[in-house]
Design a protein around this motif. Structure first.
Motif, mmCIF file in Angstrom:
data_model
loop_
_atom_site.group_PDB
_atom_site.id
_atom_site.type_symbol
_atom_site.label_atom_id
_atom_site.label_comp_id
_atom_site.label_asym_id
_atom_site.label_seq_id
_atom_site.Cartn_x
_atom_site.Cartn_y
_atom_site.Cartn_z
ATOM 1 N N UNK A 161 0.827 -1.210 0.000
ATOM 2 C CA UNK A 161 0.000 0.000 0.000
ATOM 3 C C UNK A 161 0.863 1.263 0.000
ATOM 4 N N UNK A 162 1.943 1.262 0.790
ATOM 5 C CA UNK A 162 2.830 2.429 0.807
ATOM 6 C C UNK A 162 3.474 2.630 -0.564
ATOM 7 N N UNK A 163 3.860 1.534 -1.212
ATOM 8 C CA UNK A 163 4.473 1.642 -2.530
ATOM 9 C C UNK A 163 3.514 2.174 -3.577
ATOM 10 N N UNK A 164 2.289 1.656 -3.583
ATOM 11 C CA UNK A 164 1.324 2.136 -4.575
ATOM 12 C C UNK A 164 0.940 3.591 -4.301
ATOM 13 N N UNK A 165 0.837 3.973 -3.029
ATOM 14 C CA UNK A 165 0.458 5.352 -2.735
ATOM 15 C C UNK A 165 1.611 6.312 -2.993
ATOM 16 N N UNK A 166 2.846 5.844 -2.844
ATOM 17 C CA UNK A 166 3.985 6.681 -3.230
ATOM 18 C C UNK A 166 3.950 6.946 -4.734
ATOM 19 N N UNK A 167 3.616 5.923 -5.513
ATOM 20 C CA UNK A 167 3.497 6.106 -6.965
ATOM 21 C C UNK A 167 2.301 6.994 -7.287
ATOM 22 N N UNK A 227 -7.352 1.800 -11.820
ATOM 23 C CA UNK A 227 -7.053 3.233 -11.793
ATOM 24 C C UNK A 227 -5.617 3.507 -12.242
ATOM 25 N N UNK A 228 -4.676 2.737 -11.707
ATOM 26 C CA UNK A 228 -3.279 2.977 -12.058
ATOM 27 C C UNK A 228 -3.000 2.631 -13.521
ATOM 28 N N UNK A 229 -3.619 1.552 -14.013
ATOM 29 C CA UNK A 229 -3.403 1.184 -15.408
ATOM 30 C C UNK A 229 -3.924 2.273 -16.344
ATOM 31 N N UNK A 256 3.615 -0.416 -12.726
ATOM 32 C CA UNK A 256 4.128 -1.156 -11.564
ATOM 33 C C UNK A 256 3.128 -1.129 -10.418
ATOM 34 N N UNK A 257 2.523 0.041 -10.171
ATOM 35 C CA UNK A 257 1.534 0.154 -9.093
ATOM 36 C C UNK A 257 0.317 -0.726 -9.370
ATOM 37 N N UNK A 258 -0.092 -0.843 -10.631
ATOM 38 C CA UNK A 258 -1.223 -1.709 -10.965
ATOM 39 C C UNK A 258 -0.904 -3.164 -10.612
ATOM 40 N N UNK A 259 0.315 -3.600 -10.913
ATOM 41 C CA UNK A 259 0.714 -4.974 -10.584
ATOM 42 C C UNK A 259 0.824 -5.169 -9.076
ATOM 43 N N UNK A 260 1.353 -4.173 -8.375
ATOM 44 C CA UNK A 260 1.450 -4.272 -6.918
ATOM 45 C C UNK A 260 0.066 -4.357 -6.277
#
Length: 374
Positions: free
Chosen positions: A186-192, A253-255, A351-355
């Protein structure tokens, strides 16, 4: 310097503010936060004579106050007052912060143009100090304070006991949650998320458009349009979060955000064309849409500590935004255009979409999990 301090303090305040709300209540913390904003703005306008004072008054005081009333506040309100439709409520509260920006920014810009920046700071101080007594009179910490059940609950929920040691608890929650995979996902996706919104769009879109010959006023108008569609996108995302898998929503959303950013270099021209307007609409709908599913996943994984954990995750958002804001400018200076910035940020979104899809399945911890542990 003062603005940088403000952003750092803003990002770091949220988890401690959430813990303070469990200790003293939302009413005390929110009223005090508005008082800090008002005091900081007044001191900036009337008592500032050196750069270090700007860092203290605007950076620290206003940063503390605004950080304490941001995302963690929405997470705490949703957790305490609602059982049903939490996603929709989160979307509405998040959208309210966007609406506030678009109400105040034009007003403050007009005040700056007519009367100078000190008058604008005093206007902000007046608004904060006017809101403080209204919050004190109307805000309640828990439904039990007015003998009500949380919305959607079949049973009366007593007000939980205050949790002492707010600062220690915030740090303990970070240490405990940082030992888990979901926290870092979650921290990684929100950083992105921060990198691909505040970091690149809100920092570099106008200069990039200007590089293509577009007037800055036109670029600023497009950013304002993104903000307008933020409201619809965030509310819709909250509604969808109540009905779907938050992990898949985040991935979608990220994709889509990544595809939009990938196309942006092909759309920028000296004039505003329909394809660029379409990009603005799509990006606006996606810009803040990540907040409701991220809060929902924080609640699913971390239970009663969710608001504090989300505060730390929101700090990662600020780190990502700051890093890409700096690196984007460096890339523009090195390569002479922003094309690599848009492509690189699109890759981060992929990357965030995959995470998001890699996050474990939904689980609901005990409501008391983690609360008040020594």
């Amino acid at each position: 310097m003062g603005s940088a301090v403000n952003m750092v303090v803003y990002g770091a305040t949220a988890p401690f503010a959430a813990a303070l709300m469990d200790r003293f209540g939302m009413r005390y913390v929110t009223t005090g936060a508005l008082g800090l904003v008002g005091a900081g703005a007044v001191l900036t306008a009337t008592a500032m004579t050196a750069a270090w004072q700007f860092a203290l008054y605007w950076g620290v005081l206003v940063g503390l106050g605004s950080g304490a009333t941001a995302m963690a506040f929405a997470a705490t309100v949703t957790e305490r007052w609602f059982v049903a439709r939490r996603g929709l409520v989160t979307g509405l509260l998040t959208a309210a912060s966007v609406v506030g920006q678009f109400v105040f920014l034009p007003v403050l810009s007009e005040v700056v143009g007519r009367y100078g920046w000190r008058a604008a700071a005093l206007t902000l101080a007046g608004a904060a100090l006017l809101a403080a007594p209204l919050v004190w009179l109307t805000l309640r910490d828990h439904p039990a304070d007015i003998d009500q059940r949380p919305y959607g609950s079949a049973e009366f929920v007593p007000r939980p006991a205050p949790v002492p040691g707010a600062a220690r608890r915030a740090v303990r929650v970070l240490v405990r949650s940082a030992r888990t995979g979901p926290f870092w996902l979650l921290a990684g996706t929100f950083a992105i998320c921060g990198a691909s919104t505040n970091g690149v769009m809100w920092t570099h879109f106008a200069p990039a458009a200007h590089d293509h010959g577009m007037p800055m006023t036109a670029a600023a108008s497009l950013l304002a349009l993104i903000g307008i569609f933020n409201v619809a996108g965030t509310v819709a995302s909250g509604w969808l979060t109540d009905r779907g898998d938050a992990r898949r929503l985040l991935a979608a959303y990220f994709a889509l955000r990544g595809l939009a950013l990938l196309a942006l270099p092909l759309l920028l021209t000296a004039t505003v064309q329909p394809p660029l307007v379409a990009f603005v609409v799509v990006f606006g709908l996606l810009d803040v849409a990540t907040v409701p599913p991220t809060i929902a996943l924080s609640r699913a994984y971390f239970g009663a500590d969710a608001a504090i954990v989300f505060g730390w995750i929101n700090s990662a958002h600020q780190v990502g935004a700051g890093a890409v804001a700096f690196l984007g400018g460096a890339a523009r200076d090195a390569f002479g255009s922003y094309d690599l910035v848009w492509v690189g940020t699109a890759a981060l979104c992929a990357t965030a979409a995959l995470l998001s899809l890699a996050s474990p399945g939904r689980r609901e911890p005990s409501p008391a999990a983690g609360r008040g542990r020594p």
